[in-house]
Design a protein around this motif. Structure first.
Motif, PDB file in Angstrom:
ATOM      1  N   SER A 173     -67.122  11.275 -30.379  1.00  0.00           N
ATOM      2  CA  SER A 173     -66.482  10.790 -29.384  1.00  0.00           C
ATOM      3  C   SER A 173     -67.111   9.467 -28.837  1.00  0.00           C
ATOM      4  N   ASP A 174     -66.555   8.921 -27.945  1.00  0.00           N
ATOM      5  CA  ASP A 174     -66.894   7.642 -27.236  1.00  0.00           C
ATOM      6  C   ASP A 174     -68.301   8.144 -26.335  1.00  0.00           C
ATOM      7  N   LEU A 175     -68.099   9.424 -25.994  1.00  0.00           N
ATOM      8  CA  LEU A 175     -69.198   9.929 -25.152  1.00  0.00           C
ATOM      9  C   LEU A 175     -70.665   9.721 -25.834  1.00  0.00           C
ATOM     10  N   GLY A 176     -70.571  10.389 -26.812  1.00  0.00           N
ATOM     11  CA  GLY A 176     -71.514  10.245 -27.869  1.00  0.00           C
ATOM     12  C   GLY A 176     -72.297   8.819 -28.226  1.00  0.00           C
ATOM     13  N   ARG A 177     -71.329   7.796 -28.456  1.00  0.00           N
ATOM     14  CA  ARG A 177     -71.584   6.602 -28.421  1.00  0.00           C
ATOM     15  C   ARG A 177     -72.192   6.070 -27.411  1.00  0.00           C
ATOM     16  N   ILE A 178     -71.677   6.340 -26.052  1.00  0.00           N
ATOM     17  CA  ILE A 178     -72.459   5.816 -24.939  1.00  0.00           C
ATOM     18  C   ILE A 178     -73.938   6.184 -25.025  1.00  0.00           C
ATOM     19  N   SER A 179     -74.304   7.312 -25.372  1.00  0.00           N
ATOM     20  CA  SER A 179     -75.849   7.904 -25.258  1.00  0.00           C
ATOM     21  C   SER A 179     -76.591   7.174 -26.497  1.00  0.00           C
ATOM     22  N   ASN A 180     -75.772   6.548 -27.411  1.00  0.00           N
ATOM     23  CA  ASN A 180     -76.274   5.985 -28.419  1.00  0.00           C
ATOM     24  C   ASN A 180     -76.819   4.552 -27.972  1.00  0.00           C
ATOM     25  N   GLN A 181     -75.888   3.949 -27.106  1.00  0.00           N
ATOM     26  CA  GLN A 181     -76.068   2.634 -26.536  1.00  0.00           C
ATOM     27  C   GLN A 181     -77.301   2.778 -25.609  1.00  0.00           C
ATOM     28  N   GLN A 182     -77.280   3.940 -24.980  1.00  0.00           N
ATOM     29  CA  GLN A 182     -78.492   4.027 -23.837  1.00  0.00           C
ATOM     30  C   GLN A 182     -79.566   3.985 -24.409  1.00  0.00           C
ATOM     31  N   GLN A 183     -79.818   4.759 -25.663  1.00  0.00           N
ATOM     32  CA  GLN A 183     -81.081   4.718 -26.277  1.00  0.00           C
ATOM     33  C   GLN A 183     -81.441   3.288 -26.803  1.00  0.00           C
TER      34      GLN A 183
END
Length: 432
Positions: A253-263
């Motif tokens: 989901s987009d929620l998983g992508r957000i945390s990837n971006q935060q990394q």
């Protein structure tokens, strides 16, 4: 010069709204823009380089403030007073050379332009802290009545829509209005960058280190990105697709992508504050001149107030030595709908977050690093030595705020996912 207004309780003058939101061009990822801000700040540590950057920027920014038309002066190297809110928005534009970077664009499977990446960067007053709040694109929210781009009137307000349609109804101005309504925070400046701009800035930085967890990740259909397990230094096309990938990581989901971006952002911040960048004037100048080049090409857009190079330096100076533990990346708290195709805001938890930001209280995260299972915490990093001389407080570690009692840190609700810049994380493959 644009008119100004005093913001109650914030102790500073900000630019009036009509001077803030003059950008109507396609946007894509906020992440490189954060690098631009920090990079310009780093450049400001050397007066000669700062003057060169300032002088060059004056030639490409129509609305920049000219201090003296007859005899230009370099910017002040003092940090900006008070706090600052910057909104950074990214869209799924298929214009120009960006089209070849998306399989959806090439297949003609996408219509219009939406804000798929929306981040609010809050820089506090002294003691300085930075909080980056990511807003899920599928979060259902009211969209206010926004002015049409051609000035012919307003779009109708909408009671409940996915957040990512706000850009479709009035461009960047509408997204700013929507986020202000959600957060009850005044947004001072806005910025935008296209996909090709992200590629250029990641190249100028020299790449960003990321960690891929057990089994690696693969998304041949949507982004074409495949990365093996372990450490990778990403730049160019790979960096862009790492920021875009969601299929193949976490719960897809987009929620998983957000945390990837935060990394990615967390790693980039550490690099920009490290000797690898700050001690290399040539790389700093490359970063700044690349940003200017992207502005000339129309790939990087700044709101008129932020386009003032003096102000860019002042904002950058404000965040230059913020302790890693006080650079916090969070996702606006949400809960899934019954069909798991969209999310609803959890306003009670969000209100606690923004109350803490208004009070400039240090934050402690108590939730998971990702609401979408996108990353896992693997360790911590040590803060580098400050890049400016300061008088240390006995017993304090370099780069820390010795005036803050750790017991006074505010524990955010566990509904709020995220990480700090002193935490290292690894991307988790989908289904793990």
């Amino acid at each position: 010069m644009p008119s100004a207004r005093r913001t109650p309780g914030r102790g500073r003058v900000t630019l009036a709204r009509h001077g803030v939101l003059q950008t109507r061009h396609p946007l894509v990822s906020i992440l490189a823009m954060l690098g631009v801000v920090l990079g310009v700040v780093a450049v400001s540590a050397t007066g000669i380089t700062a003057y060169n950057v300032w002088a060059a920027a004056q030639t490409v920014v129509d609305n920049a403030v000219v201090l003296d038309a007859d005899k230009p002066l370099p910017p002040s190297l003092d940090a900006i007073e008070g706090g600052v809110n910057l909104l950074m928005v990214g869209t799924d534009s298929c214009e120009g050379e960006n089209a070849k970077l998306s399989t959806a664009c090439m297949a003609g499977d996408t219509d219009g332009e939406r804000n798929d990446v929306t981040m609010l960067v809050h820089i506090s007053d002294e003691p300085r802290r930075v909080t980056v709040v990511s807003f899920p694109r599928d979060m259902l929210e009211p969209i206010p009545s926004c002015p049409k781009e051609d000035g012919s009137g307003n779009y109708s307000a909408m009671a409940s829509q996915k957040l990512n349609v706000s850009y479709s109804y009035g461009g960047l101005t509408c997204t700013v209005m929507t986020i202000e309504a959600i957060t009850k925070q005044e947004i001072d400046f806005a910025a935008a960058i296209r996909w090709s701009g992200v590629i250029a800035m990641s190249d100028a930085i020299g790449g960003v280190d990321v960690c891929i967890g057990e089994g690696g990740i693969s998304d041949p259909e949507h982004t074409g990105l495949t990365l093996s397990e372990g450490e990778h230094t990403l730049q160019g096309w790979e960096a862009l697709q790492f920021l875009r990938i969601r299929h193949g990581i976490g719960n897809g989901s987009d929620l998983g992508r957000i945390s990837n971006q935060q990394q990615f952002m967390s790693s980039m911040v550490r690099k920009l504050q490290s000797d690898a960048v700050l001690a290399d004037p040539a790389r700093l100048l490359t970063l700044a001149t690349t940003a200017i080049g992207q502005m000339q090409k129309g790939e990087l857009k700044l709101s008129s107030g932020l386009a003032n190079p003096t102000l860019m330096v002042q904002i950058a100076m404000a965040v230059k030595n913020v302790p890693f533990e006080d650079i916090v990346f969070v996702q606006y708290p949400t809960r899934y709908s019954d069909d798991a195709l969209r999310v609803y805001p959890v306003t009670e938890a969000a209100d606690q977050l923004f109350a803490a930001l208004e009070a400039n209280e240090p934050l402690t995260l108590t939730g998971d690093p990702s609401q979408g299972g996108g990353v896992e915490v693997t360790g911590e990093v040590v803060q580098p030595e400050p890049t400016t001389e300061a008088t240390p407080t006995p017993g304090a570690s370099p780069g820390t705020d010795a005036t803050t009692d750790p017991q006074q840190r505010v524990e955010l609700p566990s509904d709020i996912a995220g990480q700090t810049a002193d935490q290292t994380t690894c991307t988790v493959r989908e289904g793990k």
